[in-house]
Scaffold this active site. Structure first.
Site, mmCIF file in Angstrom:
data_model
loop_
_atom_site.group_PDB
_atom_site.id
_atom_site.type_symbol
_atom_site.label_atom_id
_atom_site.label_comp_id
_atom_site.label_asym_id
_atom_site.label_seq_id
_atom_site.Cartn_x
_atom_site.Cartn_y
_atom_site.Cartn_z
ATOM 1 N N ASP A 1 0.735 -1.092 0.095
ATOM 2 C CA ASP A 1 0.237 -0.172 0.066
ATOM 3 C C ASP A 1 0.963 1.274 0.025
ATOM 4 O O ASP A 1 1.996 1.321 0.303
ATOM 5 C CB ASP A 1 -1.048 -0.156 1.344
ATOM 6 C CG ASP A 1 -0.214 -0.576 2.496
ATOM 7 O OD1 ASP A 1 0.762 -0.706 2.501
ATOM 8 O OD2 ASP A 1 -1.155 -1.045 3.173
ATOM 9 N N ASN B 1 -7.457 -2.601 14.138
ATOM 10 C CA ASN B 1 -8.741 -3.033 13.878
ATOM 11 C C ASN B 1 -9.186 -4.467 12.853
ATOM 12 O O ASN B 1 -10.187 -4.654 12.438
ATOM 13 C CB ASN B 1 -9.627 -1.821 13.202
ATOM 14 C CG ASN B 1 -8.862 -1.412 11.649
ATOM 15 O OD1 ASN B 1 -8.033 -2.151 11.482
ATOM 16 N ND2 ASN B 1 -9.113 -0.459 11.245
ATOM 17 N N GLU C 1 -9.798 -2.026 5.306
ATOM 18 C CA GLU C 1 -10.639 -1.808 6.584
ATOM 19 C C GLU C 1 -11.779 -2.521 6.864
ATOM 20 O O GLU C 1 -12.215 -3.346 5.889
ATOM 21 C CB GLU C 1 -10.798 -0.353 6.517
ATOM 22 C CG GLU C 1 -9.792 0.844 6.541
ATOM 23 C CD GLU C 1 -8.922 0.864 7.535
ATOM 24 O OE1 GLU C 1 -8.773 0.139 8.504
ATOM 25 O OE2 GLU C 1 -8.051 2.055 7.781
ATOM 26 N N HIS D 1 -7.302 -4.565 10.102
ATOM 27 C CA HIS D 1 -6.905 -4.611 8.403
ATOM 28 C C HIS D 1 -5.648 -5.261 8.206
ATOM 29 O O HIS D 1 -4.822 -5.533 8.871
ATOM 30 C CB HIS D 1 -7.015 -3.318 8.256
ATOM 31 C CG HIS D 1 -5.952 -2.174 8.793
ATOM 32 N ND1 HIS D 1 -5.814 -1.016 9.007
ATOM 33 C CD2 HIS D 1 -4.393 -2.519 8.936
ATOM 34 C CE1 HIS D 1 -4.583 -0.364 9.376
ATOM 35 N NE2 HIS D 1 -3.756 -1.303 9.179
HETATM 36 C C1 F6R Z 1 1.452 -1.575 6.160
HETATM 37 C C2 F6R Z 1 0.081 -2.302 6.147
HETATM 38 C C3 F6R Z 1 -0.545 -2.203 7.569
HETATM 39 C C4 F6R Z 1 0.144 -2.545 8.848
HETATM 40 C C5 F6R Z 1 -0.531 -2.497 9.920
HETATM 41 C C6 F6R Z 1 0.436 -2.832 11.387
HETATM 42 O O1 F6R Z 1 1.908 -1.601 4.654
HETATM 43 O O2 F6R Z 1 -0.357 -2.654 5.214
HETATM 44 O O3 F6R Z 1 -1.793 -3.121 7.303
HETATM 45 O O4 F6R Z 1 0.880 -3.987 8.370
HETATM 46 O O5 F6R Z 1 -1.181 -1.273 9.960
HETATM 47 O O6 F6R Z 1 1.231 -1.914 11.409
HETATM 48 P P1 F6R Z 1 2.218 -1.748 12.484
HETATM 49 O O7 F6R Z 1 3.188 -2.850 12.073
HETATM 50 O O8 F6R Z 1 2.934 -0.496 12.473
HETATM 51 O O9 F6R Z 1 1.383 -2.109 13.819
#
Ligand code: F6R
Length: 241
Positions: free
Chosen positions: A67, A136, A143, A138
């Site tokens: 992303d 959440n 989401e 995701h």
């Molecule tokens: C990042 C992504 C997100 C993260 C998730 C966890 O490219 O796609 O889904 O993997 O938000 O983020 P952290 O590791 O910072 O808790």
């Protein structure tokens, strides 16, 4: 789904790095799907060390990132493009032309997303996808409520995600409200997946995603349907499993 609970941060990162190392060793032109965020930083550090020692050759791998924020320039310190070069790509012998990251600056994001899907297919598909999970549930920026058949698309971020990501910006108002993200179907098409989870704050969502019902309300729960997923957790995030 294989679940590995690590005793220490070293073990956590080492387990993840070993899976990536084996993948590249077995197929030197592997296509890797990569995540940003705090969770994979230790993994990326270890991959850099393996590259420096000459234990791992990245010269033939291709990567597709999950992303990117809409509207951030590639040199913005919080862009995922910047993150990937800062933490991994500038330190290993990957070729720039083999790096694929959605471009959040393209005026037509829908076209950018459609072309990204085509590029993934043209590369033969993702061999190993690295994932983190949001509080959440995701995965990527998919989401809660995102249909399981979604493909790469422009996404409105939830207030919770904006708040969680605001720690990296000077204020929540600076956090982009939209992102381009691989879809859930895109992620599920990867041949192998590793999901990395750390910290007590993720313990509840980890239990819901791995043991709860499979529902778009918890996007990561879809991974229960994938035949080759390895989940690596630390003790804190595994507290409710
Ligand atoms: C990042 C992504 C997100 C993260 C998730 C966890 O490219 O796609 O889904 O993997 O938000 O983020 P952290 O590791 O910072 O808790």
């Amino acid at each position: 789904m294989k679940i590995i609970i690590s005793e220490s941060r070293e073990e956590f990162n080492g387990t993840a790095a070993d899976i990536v190392r084996r993948q590249i060793h077995d197929k030197p032109d592997s296509v890797l799907g990569l995540a940003t965020g705090s969770t994979p930083l230790g993994l990326y550090n270890l991959l850099v060390c393996m590259g420096i020692k000459g234990d791992l050759d990245f010269s033939r791998i291709k990567t597709f990132n999950l992303d990117e924020y809409k509207g951030l320039s590639r040199d913005h310190p919080q862009s995922y493009y910047h993150y990937m070069y800062e933490n991994l790509f500038s330190k290993i012998n990957i070729r720039d032309e083999n790096v694929n990251i959605l471009n959040g600056e393209k005026a037509d994001s829908y076209r950018e997303c459609a072309e990204y899907e085509k590029r993934i297919k043209a590369s033969g598909g993702i061999d190993l996808q690295v994932l983190g999970i949001g509080h959440n549930g995701h995965i990527g920026f998919n989401e809660p409520g995102t249909p399981f058949d979604s493909i790469t698309d422009l996404i409105d971020l939830t207030d919770r995600t904006i708040e969680a990501n605001s720690r990296f910006f000077d204020s929540p108002h600076q956090v982009p409200r939209q992102a381009l993200s691989m879809g859930i179907k895109t992620i599920m098409q990867a041949r192998n997946i590793i999901l990395l989870i750390t910290g007590g704050a993720k313990a509840r969502i980890a239990a819901k995603a791995l043991r709860g019902s499979i529902t778009p309300d918890v996007p990561a729960s879809v991974l229960q349907l994938h035949p080759f997923v390895t989940v690596i957790l630390d003790k804190e995030s595994a507290a409710y499993l």
